[in-house]
Design a protein around this motif. Structure first.
Motif, PDB file in Angstrom:
ATOM      1  N   ILE A  81     -16.947  10.969  -8.639  1.00  0.00           N
ATOM      2  CA  ILE A  81     -18.269  10.433  -8.968  1.00  0.00           C
ATOM      3  C   ILE A  81     -19.335  11.519  -8.841  1.00  0.00           C
ATOM      4  CG2 ILE A  81     -20.061   8.795  -8.235  1.00  0.00           C
ATOM      5  CD1 ILE A  81     -17.797   7.498  -9.779  1.00  0.00           C
ATOM      6  N   LEU A  85     -21.768  12.557 -11.779  1.00  0.00           N
ATOM      7  CA  LEU A  85     -23.223  12.572 -11.581  1.00  0.00           C
ATOM      8  C   LEU A  85     -23.823  13.911 -12.004  1.00  0.00           C
ATOM      9  CD1 LEU A  85     -23.926  10.875  -8.133  1.00  0.00           C
ATOM     10  CD2 LEU A  85     -25.133  10.420 -10.254  1.00  0.00           C
ATOM     11  N   PHE A 112     -18.597   4.347 -12.422  1.00  0.00           N
ATOM     12  CA  PHE A 112     -19.959   4.818 -12.200  1.00  0.00           C
ATOM     13  C   PHE A 112     -20.856   3.651 -11.796  1.00  0.00           C
ATOM     14  CE2 PHE A 112     -24.150   6.424 -13.186  1.00  0.00           C
ATOM     15  CZ  PHE A 112     -24.064   7.762 -12.827  1.00  0.00           C
ATOM     16  N   PRO A 120     -24.013   4.938 -16.693  1.00  0.00           N
ATOM     17  CA  PRO A 120     -24.367   6.357 -16.833  1.00  0.00           C
ATOM     18  C   PRO A 120     -25.628   6.578 -17.684  1.00  0.00           C
ATOM     19  CG  PRO A 120     -22.008   6.095 -17.064  1.00  0.00           C
ATOM     20  CD  PRO A 120     -22.598   4.712 -17.017  1.00  0.00           C
TER      21      PRO A 120
END
Length: 186
Positions: A81, A85, A112, A120
């Motif tokens: 993750i 990110l 996510f 996202p």
């Protein structure tokens, strides 16, 4: 989030970066699954501990809050993750991110959203918004500011209105960008 105060209160704001709150909870998906956090209990003893902390002298409150939070910290690894990110924050296409990590776009979206609470694309919009607040001090005008993370000025204005219900000119007139945490008072 809009907060209304009826009278003066003692309060503390705890600002978590993405994945930060997950370091304190055994299962952070409960925060995001309901769509609202009004009935969310951060930790079972949190309210009682906050009453205790607020009863202390002002100069001891910060240290006591820090000690309490450190006692509840559960260090977790979120390497996938965190990489996703980082890629989203650098404006990499979501399809490319999924391919790079050998997962489907749907699975990327699912994990996510589970960990961050936003898709996202929603997160990217918020990240661009935050960046524009930081860069606003350096920019001469909104046209220049919109060139950093947005396709054009109309995209910049539209994104601002979606997140704040205000155009950028009114927004920046009503906040102090010099502060670490930006609050919009309406």
């Amino acid at each position: 989030m809009k907060i209304h105060y009826k009278e003066l209160i003692n309060e503390v704001t705890i600002y978590f970066k993405p994945l930060g709150i997950s370091q304190f909870l055994s299962d952070s998906k409960n925060i995001f699954s309901e769509g609202t956090i009004l009935d969310f209990t951060f930790m079972p003893d949190f309210n009682d501990k906050m009453i205790e902390i607020f009863s202390l002298a002002r100069d001891r409150q910060g240290q006591e809050l820090e000690n309490y939070l450190l006692s509840k910290l559960q260090i977790k690894k979120f390497s996938l993750i965190e990489k996703i990110l980082e890629a989203i924050e650098t404006d990499e296409k979501i399809e490319e991110i999924a391919q790079k990590h050998q997962i489907s776009r749907q699975y990327l979206n699912k994990i996510f959203t589970k960990h961050i609470g936003k898709s996202p694309s929603e997160y990217r919009k918020i990240h661009r918004f935050r960046n524009s607040i930081l860069k606003q001090k350096e920019s001469k005008n909104f046209s220049e500011l919109s060139q950093y993370d947005f396709y054009d000025q109309s995209h910049f204005i539209r994104s601002f209105k979606e997140l704040t219900n205000r155009n950028p000119q009114i927004f920046f007139k009503n906040i102090d960008t010099e502060k670490e945490n930006i609050w919009l008072f309406v």
